[in-house]
Design a protein around this motif. Sequence first.
Motif, PDB file in Angstrom:
ATOM      1  N   GLN A 225      40.721  39.393  28.747  1.00  0.00           N
ATOM      2  CA  GLN A 225      39.269  39.362  29.017  1.00  0.00           C
ATOM      3  C   GLN A 225      38.609  40.522  28.352  1.00  0.00           C
ATOM      4  OE1 GLN A 225      38.231  38.822  33.011  1.00  0.00           O
ATOM      5  NE2 GLN A 225      39.876  37.054  33.358  1.00  0.00           N
ATOM      6  N   ALA A 226      37.497  40.169  27.401  1.00  0.00           N
ATOM      7  CA  ALA A 226      36.828  41.370  26.806  1.00  0.00           C
ATOM      8  C   ALA A 226      36.034  42.166  27.689  1.00  0.00           C
ATOM      9  CB  ALA A 226      36.000  40.791  25.701  1.00  0.00           C
ATOM     10  N   ALA A 227      35.574  41.662  28.876  1.00  0.00           N
ATOM     11  CA  ALA A 227      34.678  42.560  29.798  1.00  0.00           C
ATOM     12  C   ALA A 227      35.004  42.242  31.011  1.00  0.00           C
ATOM     13  CB  ALA A 227      33.167  42.181  29.536  1.00  0.00           C
ATOM     14  N   PRO A 228      36.480  42.827  31.550  1.00  0.00           N
ATOM     15  CA  PRO A 228      36.743  42.274  32.978  1.00  0.00           C
ATOM     16  C   PRO A 228      36.055  43.311  34.073  1.00  0.00           C
ATOM     17  CG  PRO A 228      38.469  43.961  31.912  1.00  0.00           C
ATOM     18  CD  PRO A 228      37.085  43.479  30.668  1.00  0.00           C
ATOM     19  N   THR A 229      35.672  42.725  35.128  1.00  0.00           N
ATOM     20  CA  THR A 229      35.276  43.421  36.180  1.00  0.00           C
ATOM     21  C   THR A 229      36.064  43.244  37.372  1.00  0.00           C
ATOM     22  OG1 THR A 229      33.928  41.486  37.248  1.00  0.00           O
ATOM     23  CG2 THR A 229      32.727  42.829  35.413  1.00  0.00           C
ATOM     24  N   LEU A 230      35.367  43.947  38.722  1.00  0.00           N
ATOM     25  CA  LEU A 230      36.189  43.711  39.833  1.00  0.00           C
ATOM     26  C   LEU A 230      36.323  42.251  40.271  1.00  0.00           C
ATOM     27  CD1 LEU A 230      34.939  46.884  42.093  1.00  0.00           C
ATOM     28  CD2 LEU A 230      37.369  46.120  41.456  1.00  0.00           C
ATOM     29  N   HIS A 231      35.301  41.540  39.930  1.00  0.00           N
ATOM     30  CA  HIS A 231      35.326  39.887  40.180  1.00  0.00           C
ATOM     31  C   HIS A 231      36.292  39.434  39.450  1.00  0.00           C
ATOM     32  CE1 HIS A 231      31.915  39.894  42.922  1.00  0.00           C
ATOM     33  NE2 HIS A 231      31.249  40.784  41.902  1.00  0.00           N
ATOM     34  N   SER A 232      36.659  39.957  37.957  1.00  0.00           N
ATOM     35  CA  SER A 232      37.742  39.369  37.417  1.00  0.00           C
ATOM     36  C   SER A 232      39.037  39.798  38.065  1.00  0.00           C
ATOM     37  CB  SER A 232      37.681  40.077  36.078  1.00  0.00           C
ATOM     38  OG  SER A 232      36.233  39.723  35.348  1.00  0.00           O
TER      39      SER A 232
END
Length: 334
Positions: A225-232
């Motif tokens: 994933q190029a732009a992971p977040t906490l939701h990811s």
Amino acid sequence: MQPIQGAQARPPGEPPSPQTTAGEQPLSSHQRTVLERLITRLVALTHQQSAEVWATLRHDLGLQSETQLLSRHFPAAEQSLSQKLSTAQDSHATRQVLQQLTELLGQGNNRQAVSDFIRQQFGQTALSQLTPEQLKTVLTVLKEGQIAIPQPQQRPQTDRPLLPVEHNTLNQAVTKLAAATGESGKLIWQSMLELSGVKSGELIPARHFALLNTWLQARQTLANQAAPTLHSVQAALKQPLEPQEWREMTDYAQQRWQVTPQNILTTAQVQDILNQVFLRRAERAPDFLEARNVQPIYNPFIAPFITPIKTLTARPGIALLALLVVMILFWMLI
């Protein structure tokens, strides 16, 4: 006499009005210097860009993005920047305390000692739930040796090491992760050993197999994933975070990096979050040994005699007859 071009004629005897009032003048050099110094200090603590801070300041003052600040804006601008700087300084100090605590927790049995201390003193189970002042207290008592450090407990015999098939499963996942990230498989295994709390040369206990497998699979998913977040991170976990875990992780990310669930995480931040999830779940895991697995001390030597005895005690007549036979045999042998 003709009035000056560009100016309106005024009635005779009325004093000339100033072109602009004092508050409508642009910022003075002193005022701009004060604001720039505050912004410089804020940038150093938050790693924001100077232009970003100026844009946020104009937004806070209700101005358009390209509107020039005037002298009348200075008091509110200075107050806004001073409050942001104070908040940033508090966050920076908290991050430093957490960093020092993290380094100390890896030494000896400090992690267990701190866990016991904060549970007894503050009624909490995680550092992320403590206030900045409470964190400072924990750091102080730990550095000054005021916390009783329990001796490491020996693992029960039932805490078996990984089976060959379990080890092979983890090894395959490590190979896939190394291929996806370019990281050395040896370093991945070293991280797994540290997470499991075992020393070099020791075997990983089997009770960590599921957690390590989840950890590896989540890292594999997030590596693409190029732009992971906490939701990811939440979506990548085989066992999603429970509400309490989610609150702990969002608080941890906010205190450590000032990021929200919507902010993009770096690779290092993603791995740190996954490490925290592993450690918290490992601490909450139930004991491996369950009561139904405990064998009585007579087993297996006298187990064959137990069933007949139970049968006899259930039928008193037969039990009495058997007792008489045993007594006769005993008398004959004598």
